[in-house]
Design an enzyme around this catalytic site. Structure first.
Site, PDB file in Angstrom:
ATOM      1  N   LYS A  14      33.670   8.361  33.640  1.00 12.94           N
ATOM      2  CA  LYS A  14      34.725   7.059  33.465  1.00 12.94           C
ATOM      3  C   LYS A  14      36.107   7.647  32.894  1.00 12.94           C
ATOM      4  O   LYS A  14      36.998   7.127  33.523  1.00 12.94           O
ATOM      5  CB  LYS A  14      34.257   5.879  32.518  1.00 12.94           C
ATOM      6  CG  LYS A  14      33.265   5.126  33.397  1.00 12.94           C
ATOM      7  CD  LYS A  14      32.226   4.322  32.426  1.00 12.94           C
ATOM      8  CE  LYS A  14      32.041   4.109  31.060  1.00 12.94           C
ATOM      9  NZ  LYS A  14      30.907   4.805  30.974  1.00 12.94           N
ATOM     10  N   ARG A  91      31.040  -4.389  28.812  1.00 13.14           N
ATOM     11  CA  ARG A  91      29.780  -3.529  28.935  1.00 13.14           C
ATOM     12  C   ARG A  91      28.633  -4.622  28.590  1.00 13.14           C
ATOM     13  O   ARG A  91      27.756  -4.559  29.031  1.00 13.14           O
ATOM     14  CB  ARG A  91      29.402  -2.834  27.211  1.00 13.14           C
ATOM     15  CG  ARG A  91      29.917  -1.668  28.305  1.00 13.14           C
ATOM     16  CD  ARG A  91      29.456  -0.437  26.572  1.00 13.14           C
ATOM     17  NE  ARG A  91      29.191   0.905  27.140  1.00 13.14           N
ATOM     18  CZ  ARG A  91      30.517   1.954  27.135  1.00 13.14           C
ATOM     19  NH1 ARG A  91      31.573   1.735  27.021  1.00 13.14           N
ATOM     20  NH2 ARG A  91      29.651   2.976  27.027  1.00 13.14           N
ATOM     21  N   ARG A 130      28.328  18.260  27.701  1.00 14.53           N
ATOM     22  CA  ARG A 130      29.440  17.386  26.372  1.00 14.53           C
ATOM     23  C   ARG A 130      28.944  17.370  24.984  1.00 14.53           C
ATOM     24  O   ARG A 130      30.333  17.740  24.396  1.00 14.53           O
ATOM     25  CB  ARG A 130      30.361  15.977  26.516  1.00 14.53           C
ATOM     26  CG  ARG A 130      30.744  15.515  26.627  1.00 14.53           C
ATOM     27  CD  ARG A 130      31.163  14.613  27.066  1.00 14.53           C
ATOM     28  NE  ARG A 130      30.730  12.886  26.696  1.00 14.53           N
ATOM     29  CZ  ARG A 130      31.250  12.252  27.417  1.00 14.53           C
ATOM     30  NH1 ARG A 130      31.339  11.361  28.023  1.00 14.53           N
ATOM     31  NH2 ARG A 130      29.872  11.259  26.957  1.00 14.53           N
ATOM     32  N   ARG A 136      30.583  15.863  20.703  1.00 16.85           N
ATOM     33  CA  ARG A 136      30.542  14.719  20.204  1.00 16.85           C
ATOM     34  C   ARG A 136      29.496  14.111  18.950  1.00 16.85           C
ATOM     35  O   ARG A 136      28.008  14.362  20.359  1.00 16.85           O
ATOM     36  CB  ARG A 136      30.853  13.671  21.702  1.00 16.85           C
ATOM     37  CG  ARG A 136      31.148  12.624  21.703  1.00 16.85           C
ATOM     38  CD  ARG A 136      32.231  11.722  23.134  1.00 16.85           C
ATOM     39  NE  ARG A 136      30.957  10.491  22.551  1.00 16.85           N
ATOM     40  CZ  ARG A 136      31.635   9.676  23.896  1.00 16.85           C
ATOM     41  NH1 ARG A 136      31.845  10.265  24.480  1.00 16.85           N
ATOM     42  NH2 ARG A 136      30.725   8.892  24.217  1.00 16.85           N
ATOM     43  N   ARG A 147      20.740   5.143  24.905  1.00 15.56           N
ATOM     44  CA  ARG A 147      22.289   4.634  25.403  1.00 15.56           C
ATOM     45  C   ARG A 147      22.268   4.642  26.442  1.00 15.56           C
ATOM     46  O   ARG A 147      23.004   3.524  27.781  1.00 15.56           O
ATOM     47  CB  ARG A 147      23.572   6.053  25.075  1.00 15.56           C
ATOM     48  CG  ARG A 147      23.721   6.384  24.352  1.00 15.56           C
ATOM     49  CD  ARG A 147      24.810   6.923  23.895  1.00 15.56           C
ATOM     50  NE  ARG A 147      25.673   7.499  24.561  1.00 15.56           N
ATOM     51  CZ  ARG A 147      26.243   8.295  24.501  1.00 15.56           C
ATOM     52  NH1 ARG A 147      26.222   9.238  24.680  1.00 15.56           N
ATOM     53  NH2 ARG A 147      27.824   8.347  25.350  1.00 15.56           N
TER      54      ARG A 147
HETATM   55  P1  ATP Z   1      32.125   8.132  29.531  1.00 14.64           P
HETATM   56  O1  ATP Z   1      31.306   9.139  28.717  1.00 14.64           O
HETATM   57  O2  ATP Z   1      31.315   7.715  31.444  1.00 14.64           O
HETATM   58  O3  ATP Z   1      33.062   8.217  29.591  1.00 14.64           O
HETATM   59  P2  ATP Z   1      30.731   6.813  27.542  1.00 14.64           P
HETATM   60  O4  ATP Z   1      29.334   5.978  27.759  1.00 14.64           O
HETATM   61  O5  ATP Z   1      29.768   8.426  27.452  1.00 14.64           O
HETATM   62  O6  ATP Z   1      31.031   7.046  28.495  1.00 14.64           O
HETATM   63  P3  ATP Z   1      32.199   5.384  25.763  1.00 14.64           P
HETATM   64  O7  ATP Z   1      32.851   4.378  26.766  1.00 14.64           O
HETATM   65  O8  ATP Z   1      33.274   5.971  24.674  1.00 14.64           O
HETATM   66  O9  ATP Z   1      30.921   7.052  25.716  1.00 14.64           O
HETATM   67  O10 ATP Z   1      31.659   4.788  24.500  1.00 14.64           O
HETATM   68  C1  ATP Z   1      30.600   5.195  23.760  1.00 14.64           C
HETATM   69  C2  ATP Z   1      30.000   5.009  22.527  1.00 14.64           C
HETATM   70  O11 ATP Z   1      31.048   3.219  22.224  1.00 14.64           O
HETATM   71  C3  ATP Z   1      29.224   3.310  23.202  1.00 14.64           C
HETATM   72  O12 ATP Z   1      27.487   4.107  23.177  1.00 14.64           O
HETATM   73  C4  ATP Z   1      28.821   2.136  22.513  1.00 14.64           C
HETATM   74  O13 ATP Z   1      28.123   2.187  21.454  1.00 14.64           O
HETATM   75  C5  ATP Z   1      30.688   1.871  22.306  1.00 14.64           C
HETATM   76  N1  ATP Z   1      31.257   1.162  22.542  1.00 14.64           N
HETATM   77  C6  ATP Z   1      32.651   1.459  23.592  1.00 14.64           C
HETATM   78  N2  ATP Z   1      32.416   0.151  24.523  1.00 14.64           N
HETATM   79  C7  ATP Z   1      32.069  -0.469  24.181  1.00 14.64           C
HETATM   80  C8  ATP Z   1      32.006  -2.040  24.370  1.00 14.64           C
HETATM   81  N3  ATP Z   1      32.711  -2.835  25.597  1.00 14.64           N
HETATM   82  N4  ATP Z   1      31.180  -3.116  23.723  1.00 14.64           N
HETATM   83  C9  ATP Z   1      30.043  -2.386  23.065  1.00 14.64           C
HETATM   84  N5  ATP Z   1      30.416  -1.128  22.455  1.00 14.64           N
HETATM   85  C10 ATP Z   1      30.990  -0.392  23.055  1.00 14.64           C
HETATM   86 MG    MG Z   2      34.661   7.530  27.996  1.00 19.98          MG
END
Ligand code: ATP
Ligand code: MG
Length: 192
Positions: A14, A91, A130, A136, A147
């Site tokens: 994303k 989400r 990653r 991270r 997750r």
């Molecule tokens: P990607 O790698 O595809 O960019 P990702 O799931 O690895 O996505 P982030 O979108 O950066 O990571 O989100 C990291 C964390 O932040 C989530 O696991 C959650 O705990 C929190 N978070 C992010 N957005 C939201 C949301 N809209 N509602 C609740 N928690 C959120």
């Molecule tokens: Mg992200």
């Protein structure tokens, strides 16, 4: 004004694709994950709360997340006037309903939801890579498991919410970054 959501499991790409979309279509990129990680780095009150959820692989509660997003849209009004690519939000169903309501009050809407479809074993492999490369904190084996479970339970149902109104555009998220981006652009251009 063009507002888009990029949707998909953790590690689906994303953030990478949003940066390219933002540049090509002159959109403001809002990554809620980046916003929260910035709070954590600055040790704000929000950061302390966010860290307690993120480190367990759980979602930040809807009420707080929606407040953060609304404040951001208000404070960045100038930058968002050509449109926004929402990355990591919504989400949950309440977040999606709130986003539709909020954009409605601004006389606009979400034109399309770009769904990056990637199998879980590939998501896990990407996040482990990653984690090793960037350090991270939530990209570790145990947190990744929760997750993915949270994604399937709380986030994936949004696919049906957006499909009902014809806004969900499925994109095969496997392949090269540029190849995926070309497919995304074709879907956006058809939805505009
Ligand atoms: P990607 O790698 O595809 O960019 P990702 O799931 O690895 O996505 P982030 O979108 O950066 O990571 O989100 C990291 C964390 O932040 C989530 O696991 C959650 O705990 C929190 N978070 C992010 N957005 C939201 C949301 N809209 N509602 C609740 N928690 C959120
Ligand atoms: Mg992200």
């Amino acid at each position: 004004m063009l507002n888009l959501v990029i949707f998909g499991g953790p590690g689906s790409g994303k953030g990478t694709q949003s940066a390219k979309i933002a540049q090509k279509y002159s959109l403001f990129h809002i990554s809620t994950g980046d916003v929260l990680r910035d709070h954590i780095a600055r040790r704000t009150d929000i950061g302390k709360v966010a860290d307690s959820y993120i480190s367990k692989g759980m979602l930040i509660p809807d009420k707080l997340m929606i407040k953060i997003l609304e404040d951001l849209l208000v404070s960045r009004k100038d930058e968002t006037k050509h449109g926004v690519i929402f990355d990591g939000f919504p989400r949950t169903l309440p977040q999606a309903e709130e986003l539709d309501r909020l954009l409605g009050t601004l006389d606009t809407n979400i034109a399309a939801v770009i769904g990056l479809e990637v199998p879980d074993d590939e998501l896990t492999a990407r996040m482990l890579k990653r984690g090793a490369e960037t350090g991270r904190a939530d990209d570790n084996e145990q947190t990744i498991k929760s997750r993915l479970a949270v994604y399937h339970k709380q986030t994936q149902p949004l696919k049906a919410y957006y499909a009902e109104t014809g806004r969900y555009k499925a994109i095969d998220g496997m392949g090269s970054i540029d190849g995926i981006f070309d497919k995304i652009c074709a879907a956006i251009d058809a939805a505009k």
